[in-house]
Write an enzyme that holds these catalytic residues in place. Sequence first.
Site, PDB file in Angstrom:
ATOM      1  N   THR A  49      -8.896   6.088  -1.978  1.00  0.00           N
ATOM      2  CA  THR A  49     -10.213   5.474  -2.147  1.00  0.00           C
ATOM      3  C   THR A  49     -11.299   6.531  -1.935  1.00  0.00           C
ATOM      4  OG1 THR A  49      -9.915   4.725   0.136  1.00  0.00           O
ATOM      5  CG2 THR A  49      -9.679   3.069  -1.583  1.00  0.00           C
ATOM      6  N   LYS A  54      -9.056  13.218   4.777  1.00  0.00           N
ATOM      7  CA  LYS A  54      -8.102  12.096   4.752  1.00  0.00           C
ATOM      8  C   LYS A  54      -7.121  12.310   5.894  1.00  0.00           C
ATOM      9  CE  LYS A  54      -7.165  13.347   0.400  1.00  0.00           C
ATOM     10  NZ  LYS A  54      -7.297  12.112  -0.339  1.00  0.00           N
ATOM     11  N   ARG A  55      -6.258  11.327   6.161  1.00  0.00           N
ATOM     12  CA  ARG A  55      -5.225  11.547   7.165  1.00  0.00           C
ATOM     13  C   ARG A  55      -4.398  12.775   6.794  1.00  0.00           C
ATOM     14  NH1 ARG A  55      -4.544   7.647  11.406  1.00  0.00           N
ATOM     15  NH2 ARG A  55      -2.719   8.876  11.914  1.00  0.00           N
ATOM     16  N   HIS A  74       0.811  -1.230   0.000  1.00  0.00           N
ATOM     17  CA  HIS A  74       0.000   0.000   0.000  1.00  0.00           C
ATOM     18  C   HIS A  74       0.834   1.265   0.000  1.00  0.00           C
ATOM     19  CE1 HIS A  74      -3.924  -1.932   0.884  1.00  0.00           C
ATOM     20  NE2 HIS A  74      -3.160  -2.825   1.511  1.00  0.00           N
ATOM     21  N   LYS A  83       0.059  14.451   1.210  1.00  0.00           N
ATOM     22  CA  LYS A  83      -1.328  14.684   0.764  1.00  0.00           C
ATOM     23  C   LYS A  83      -1.604  16.177   0.565  1.00  0.00           C
ATOM     24  CE  LYS A  83      -2.964  10.520   3.189  1.00  0.00           C
ATOM     25  NZ  LYS A  83      -3.653   9.651   2.204  1.00  0.00           N
ATOM     26  N   LYS A 113     -15.027   7.551  -3.872  1.00  0.00           N
ATOM     27  CA  LYS A 113     -16.311   7.802  -3.197  1.00  0.00           C
ATOM     28  C   LYS A 113     -16.896   9.145  -3.630  1.00  0.00           C
ATOM     29  CE  LYS A 113     -14.420   5.204   0.636  1.00  0.00           C
ATOM     30  NZ  LYS A 113     -13.656   5.321   1.891  1.00  0.00           N
TER      31      LYS A 113
HETATM   32  C1  F58 Z   1      -3.242   3.677   2.145  1.00  0.00           C
HETATM   33  N1  F58 Z   1      -2.291   3.325   3.156  1.00  0.00           N
HETATM   34  C2  F58 Z   1      -2.611   4.425   0.989  1.00  0.00           C
HETATM   35  N2  F58 Z   1      -1.670   2.994   5.326  1.00  0.00           N
HETATM   36  O1  F58 Z   1      -1.931   5.571   1.469  1.00  0.00           O
HETATM   37  C3  F58 Z   1      -3.718   4.843   0.035  1.00  0.00           C
HETATM   38  O2  F58 Z   1      -3.194   5.470  -1.096  1.00  0.00           O
HETATM   39  C4  F58 Z   1      -4.500   3.610  -0.400  1.00  0.00           C
HETATM   40  O3  F58 Z   1      -5.628   3.976  -1.131  1.00  0.00           O
HETATM   41  C5  F58 Z   1      -4.961   2.806   0.804  1.00  0.00           C
HETATM   42  O4  F58 Z   1      -3.866   2.507   1.656  1.00  0.00           O
HETATM   43  C6  F58 Z   1      -5.628   1.518   0.419  1.00  0.00           C
HETATM   44  O5  F58 Z   1      -4.844   0.822  -0.479  1.00  0.00           O
HETATM   45  C7  F58 Z   1      -2.629   3.375   4.453  1.00  0.00           C
HETATM   46  O6  F58 Z   1      -3.741   3.723   4.806  1.00  0.00           O
HETATM   47  C8  F58 Z   1      -1.770   3.029   6.663  1.00  0.00           C
HETATM   48  O7  F58 Z   1      -2.669   3.606   7.228  1.00  0.00           O
HETATM   49  C9  F58 Z   1      -0.686   2.292   7.418  1.00  0.00           C
HETATM   50  C10 F58 Z   1      -1.076   2.051   8.855  1.00  0.00           C
HETATM   51  C11 F58 Z   1       0.016   1.344   9.626  1.00  0.00           C
HETATM   52  C12 F58 Z   1       1.345   2.042   9.552  1.00  0.00           C
HETATM   53  C13 F58 Z   1       1.758   2.326   8.136  1.00  0.00           C
HETATM   54  C14 F58 Z   1       0.640   3.028   7.321  1.00  0.00           C
END
Ligand code: F58
Length: 808
Positions: free
Chosen positions: A653, A545-546, A364, A551, A657
């Site tokens: 994602t 988003k985070r 990811h 971002k 949406k």
């Molecule tokens: C996200 N990763 C990607 N990681 O940033 C986003 O582009 C993608 O759409 C999504 O995954 C689904 O594929 C993500 O959310 C985390 O939150 C991890 C949590 C644990 C530590 C490292 C990051």
Amino acid sequence: MDTIIAHRSVDHDLPEPGVAALQEDIDRHLKYSLGKDAAHASIYDWRMSLSLAIRDRIVDPWFASTRRTYELERKRVYYLSLEFLIGRLLGDAAVNLQLDDIARDALANLNVDYETVVHDEPDAALGNGGLGRLAACYLDSLSTLGCPAYGYGIRYEHGLFRQGFEGGRQVESAEAWLSQRNAWEFERPEAAYEIGFGGHVSKENGAAVWHPEETVFASGYDTPIIGWKGRWANTLRLWSAKPTKLFDLQKFNQGDYLAAAETEALARTISRVLYPDDTTGQGKELRLKQEYFFTAASVRDIVRRFKSECSDLRQLPNRVAIQMNDTHPAIAGPELVRILHDDNRMELNEAVDLSQACLSYTNHTLLPEALERWPEDMMRRVLPRHMDLIEHIDARHARQHPGRPAHVAIIEHGAVKMGELAFLTSHRVNGVSALHTRLMKESVFRDLHRLHPDRIVSQTNGVTPRRWLWSCNRPLSRLITETIGEGWVGDLERLDTLTPHTDDPAFLEKFAGAKRQNKIALSNWLKETVGVTADPEAMFDIQIKRIHEYKRQLMNIIETIALWAAIREDPGADWTPRVKIFGGKAAPGYAVAKEVIRLINDVATVINSDPVMEGRLTVVYPPNYNVSMAERLIPAADLSEQISTAGKEASGTGNMKFAMNGAPTIGTLDGANVEIRERVGADNFFLFGLTAEEVERRRQDPDHAREAIEASPQLSRALGLIADGTFSPDEPQRYHGLVDQLYNHDYFLVCSDFDAYYAMQRHVDGVFKSRDTWFHVAAMNTAKVGWFSSDRAIRGYMEEIWEASSAL
Ligand code: F58
């Protein structure tokens, strides 16, 4: 007594049988499960009673699904994920069982408002962001498609922290979703495994035996996940850590009460909190223990279930597909090898090959700081036997590929690289968008890809249309059904048949009406919760988003400042009124992200109290963004902000949406934006910014930021306003560090992309003024993004990765 009076009256003389039966069950649960009399029931009591009555209706299809899987001897998919960002379940379950209208009526008959009850449920926030939410969407689709599957994760006592703002700053507090009873889960005391840590390995009769120093029980809790129209239900099994040794009575009797409870406390910490860090693979032993804890319990459960059906372990890959959601469960490879070889005496290399045939891995992120690496000595201390097996897997790979470059090794410079481990123990590795997969092949896994050219595949993410369109956006869903008929919720590419209607003024008027209804609802909610007035006539421009540097929420707020300055200079011009809405949490240890949050709040304070703005520009940042808030915001959005530095957002994602809900994107060529734009058409997507390749080149110029700032009057002015304390009059130097960083180390190229972004925003202003054009663009987004359903994504995994089929 806080019984709620229904907002609408029910005019059935005789309730429909469905309504009567549900009402009866709600009453029964209220009395016998909650021990409450209707006259004294609170919203919580009604919610529990309704949830239990709905849960009852899931149990039969759930059992039937399990029975059918056994009968057909089907391959099962096991989705291992450290995160499941589920949100609320009641509304979702009711909708999937087509019981939402019935439940609304049943509660109305009891003088209770359905929406109030649904909104009373706390979010199950067992995830940080996109990765966890993706897992939740995939569970919905696995059930909808009738693919026999289990989700496996951790039953965290505390989900993602609660975010508040104090003086504009993020403050975190513990979340406690389990302080109330969880109506959806079934405790499975019989599904408990003893999980070990530490200790040593000995040889007994030629076989390795691991003697862990510390053990805990992993105890399962099952939540049934019902698919669309209730045709199939799978299980989400979450593990909770329990002590193997309850209590040291001797120590207690000696008066050492703290020491007496130590083993218990230690065990419980394992499933106590979700790591709120989405920036770095935390170098914490506890995190490694969490990963091994849930992976080991899941793998044991998988092997136990397999053995209950089949005694020949060599058949495992025909019955078992294990998906690793990122590297967090990457210890699954060595663990499965350990079980096959140490516990079941299978030849070691056969065990390695067999487990590889079962396993696959989704990547990811390409951000180097987010790729997990564990110190070798820590790994050896916590998992000594696994470390031996990792060395074996690595050495065997080196032998098989004598010329392999040194850096593809799993163990390098005293670190265990979990990406390499996951890659080498999987038969398929996938990226989450076409661009991300290409970049994976060219960057992080370049050499491994050369050695294994068939291993990497692409599965672009998808989102469930049940939650993200059908139930969160009733006005638009009704219009869609009225226009193209039923059937699109389970077959989202049918939305394409809306295309001819996007030129029909009457349809576009209705489309605009649906959007307006959602905007009014959001505006009322914003007024109630944060006290800000958001005019539904204005453009609702949303970035949720985070909070992360890549971002680029910072670029958005700087653009807001530049716009504010421009309006102040010429208030009489024909400005398009905008409401800029932000939502999102920063990892508690991520200082820069937290500064950005504070800046947004400071800017909001100044702009919202500026009389010159008069509704022309408003900035809102409701705290504690979560799944439920997203369900309110997305349907009300006019414009979707997807503005990451190209090459950094693996997929996104939220972008899907928003588009589904008729909000066109202003965005870069990053992640799945690329594919969204291909599908909705370049005319219906507001593109700006450098490409991933241009980003890399631009960075080579050491003066890129300074040059961009000097060339842009808007940007220099906005940065000047931040630096001179306009937004922090009580502490003018507050943002000097942030501005300095932009001048000297603008790694994410905010400055270089700024002018293109600002110009595209002004173009968007113009298009928004032309109502017909705008709603044509908006409706084209809805019509063309059916492909981004998670049903399509899961079908792709079933065919290309799992070789699994539907049992429907
Ligand atoms: C996200 N990763 C990607 N990681 O940033 C986003 O582009 C993608 O759409 C999504 O995954 C689904 O594929 C993500 O959310 C985390 O939150 C991890 C949590 C644990 C530590 C490292 C990051």
